[in-house]
Design a protein around this motif. Structure first.
Motif, mmCIF file in Angstrom:
data_model
loop_
_atom_site.group_PDB
_atom_site.id
_atom_site.type_symbol
_atom_site.label_atom_id
_atom_site.label_comp_id
_atom_site.label_asym_id
_atom_site.label_seq_id
_atom_site.Cartn_x
_atom_site.Cartn_y
_atom_site.Cartn_z
ATOM 1 N N VAL A 78 59.058 63.798 -60.684
ATOM 2 C CA VAL A 78 59.436 64.556 -61.862
ATOM 3 C C VAL A 78 60.800 65.154 -61.563
ATOM 4 N N TRP A 79 61.756 64.880 -62.434
ATOM 5 C CA TRP A 79 63.137 65.336 -62.267
ATOM 6 C C TRP A 79 63.409 66.477 -63.242
ATOM 7 N N THR A 80 63.879 67.606 -62.698
ATOM 8 C CA THR A 80 64.163 68.788 -63.504
ATOM 9 C C THR A 80 65.643 69.126 -63.380
ATOM 10 N N LEU A 81 66.287 69.384 -64.513
ATOM 11 C CA LEU A 81 67.704 69.731 -64.517
ATOM 12 C C LEU A 81 67.867 71.205 -64.146
ATOM 13 N N SER A 82 68.576 71.449 -63.048
ATOM 14 C CA SER A 82 68.800 72.807 -62.561
ATOM 15 C C SER A 82 70.236 72.915 -62.070
ATOM 16 N N ASP A 83 71.000 73.824 -62.629
ATOM 17 C CA ASP A 83 72.413 74.006 -62.273
ATOM 18 C C ASP A 83 73.199 72.704 -62.419
ATOM 19 N N ASN A 84 72.954 71.978 -63.508
ATOM 20 C CA ASN A 84 73.633 70.708 -63.823
ATOM 21 C C ASN A 84 73.390 69.604 -62.798
ATOM 22 N N LYS A 85 72.324 69.718 -62.003
ATOM 23 C CA LYS A 85 71.916 68.666 -61.057
ATOM 24 C C LYS A 85 70.428 68.391 -61.271
ATOM 25 N N TRP A 86 70.053 67.138 -61.173
ATOM 26 C CA TRP A 86 68.650 66.757 -61.322
ATOM 27 C C TRP A 86 67.949 66.884 -59.975
ATOM 28 N N LYS A 87 66.888 67.696 -59.931
ATOM 29 C CA LYS A 87 66.124 67.955 -58.705
ATOM 30 C C LYS A 87 64.787 67.213 -58.781
ATOM 31 N N PRO A 88 64.462 66.406 -57.739
ATOM 32 C CA PRO A 88 63.203 65.656 -57.757
ATOM 33 C C PRO A 88 62.041 66.453 -57.175
ATOM 34 N N THR A 89 60.857 66.209 -57.716
ATOM 35 C CA THR A 89 59.614 66.720 -57.150
ATOM 36 C C THR A 89 58.663 65.544 -57.023
ATOM 37 N N LEU A 90 58.193 65.290 -55.803
ATOM 38 C CA LEU A 90 57.274 64.186 -55.552
ATOM 39 C C LEU A 90 55.919 64.477 -56.180
ATOM 40 N N VAL A 91 55.308 63.448 -56.765
ATOM 41 C CA VAL A 91 53.973 63.555 -57.356
ATOM 42 C C VAL A 91 52.996 62.874 -56.409
ATOM 43 N N LEU A 92 51.889 63.549 -56.097
ATOM 44 C CA LEU A 92 50.867 62.978 -55.223
ATOM 45 C C LEU A 92 49.967 62.048 -56.042
ATOM 46 N N LEU A 93 50.315 60.748 -56.063
ATOM 47 C CA LEU A 93 49.567 59.788 -56.888
ATOM 48 C C LEU A 93 48.291 59.291 -56.219
ATOM 49 N N ARG A 94 48.295 59.136 -54.917
ATOM 50 C CA ARG A 94 47.131 58.654 -54.157
ATOM 51 C C ARG A 94 46.660 57.277 -54.638
ATOM 52 N N THR A 95 47.580 56.353 -54.784
ATOM 53 C CA THR A 95 47.239 54.991 -55.204
ATOM 54 C C THR A 95 47.697 54.014 -54.134
ATOM 55 N N ASN A 96 47.025 52.868 -54.048
ATOM 56 C CA ASN A 96 47.375 51.887 -53.030
ATOM 57 C C ASN A 96 48.096 50.666 -53.599
ATOM 58 N N ARG A 97 48.515 50.735 -54.847
ATOM 59 C CA ARG A 97 49.271 49.664 -55.485
ATOM 60 C C ARG A 97 50.489 50.254 -56.205
ATOM 61 N N ALA A 98 51.363 49.391 -56.656
ATOM 62 C CA ALA A 98 52.587 49.826 -57.347
ATOM 63 C C ALA A 98 52.264 50.614 -58.612
ATOM 64 N N ALA A 99 53.029 51.661 -58.835
ATOM 65 C CA ALA A 99 52.956 52.415 -60.092
ATOM 66 C C ALA A 99 53.812 51.665 -61.104
ATOM 67 N N THR A 100 53.216 51.243 -62.217
ATOM 68 C CA THR A 100 53.910 50.322 -63.116
ATOM 69 C C THR A 100 54.373 50.943 -64.435
ATOM 70 N N CYS A 101 53.763 52.033 -64.871
ATOM 71 C CA CYS A 101 54.187 52.650 -66.124
ATOM 72 C C CYS A 101 53.870 54.139 -66.106
ATOM 73 N N VAL A 102 54.656 54.894 -66.879
ATOM 74 C CA VAL A 102 54.479 56.345 -66.922
ATOM 75 C C VAL A 102 54.780 56.840 -68.332
ATOM 76 N N LYS A 103 54.032 57.870 -68.770
ATOM 77 C CA LYS A 103 54.220 58.415 -70.118
ATOM 78 C C LYS A 103 53.805 59.883 -70.136
ATOM 79 N N TRP A 104 54.705 60.751 -70.677
ATOM 80 C CA TRP A 104 54.399 62.169 -70.845
ATOM 81 C C TRP A 104 53.359 62.357 -71.942
ATOM 82 N N SER A 105 52.553 63.421 -71.822
ATOM 83 C CA SER A 105 51.630 63.809 -72.890
ATOM 84 C C SER A 105 52.429 64.506 -73.992
ATOM 85 N N PRO A 106 51.871 64.646 -75.188
ATOM 86 C CA PRO A 106 52.605 65.318 -76.278
ATOM 87 C C PRO A 106 53.003 66.759 -75.948
ATOM 88 N N TYR A 107 52.185 67.472 -75.159
ATOM 89 C CA TYR A 107 52.520 68.852 -74.789
ATOM 90 C C TYR A 107 53.411 68.931 -73.549
#
Length: 151
Positions: A78-107
């Protein structure tokens, strides 16, 4: 009106910001290139490069202006814009295969990550530990899980 733009290489995935003035693309690599529209052209602004393998999907949250990416390295950020720079935060997915798609919820408080492991990771922010964690929904009857419009 249709417009044509050349970004120099094949694009694996892309996402627009809320008002389509900025664009995030992955040029079939482990990087995400950000562009800002200036006049009739898109100018490069930043390169997000935390993933080890090819980025497979990008989604840009319109309200919170956060970007989420997932890749063949089985990670999401998850990338958050802070002081005009994008800061990454790792997500703990706990999967043993490639992550193929991602989509935010409406909220925009959760997002779903589909993978080749026949599961969907529903990810949410855990304030106590200041990180993104996931809970799995298993789908053993399908070959690959994909994200839908609603989470």
């Amino acid at each position: 009106m249709t417009e044509t733009h050349n970004f120099g290489s094949p694009i694996t995935c892309h996402a627009w910001n809320k008002d389509s003035t900025e664009l995030a693309i992955s040029p079939n690599s482990n990087e995400v290139h950000l562009y800002k529209r200036e006049g009739n052209k898109y100018q490069p602004t930043e390169v997000l490069s935390q993933h080890d393998l090819r980025v497979m999907s990008i989604d840009w949250a319109p309200k919170s202006n956060r970007i989420v990416t997932c890749a063949a390295d089985r990670n999401a950020y998850v990338w958050t814009l802070s002081d005009n720079k994008w800061k990454p935060t790792l997500v703990l997915l706990r999967t043993n295969r490639a992550a193929t798609c991602v989509k935010w919820s409406p909220y925009e408080n959760k997002f779903a990550v589909g993978s080749g492991a026949r599961l969907i990771a529903i990810c949410y922010f855990e304030k106590e530990n200041d990180w993104w964690v996931s809970k799995h929904i298993y789908k053993p009857e399908i070959g690959r899980a994909s994200c839908r419009e609603r989470v």
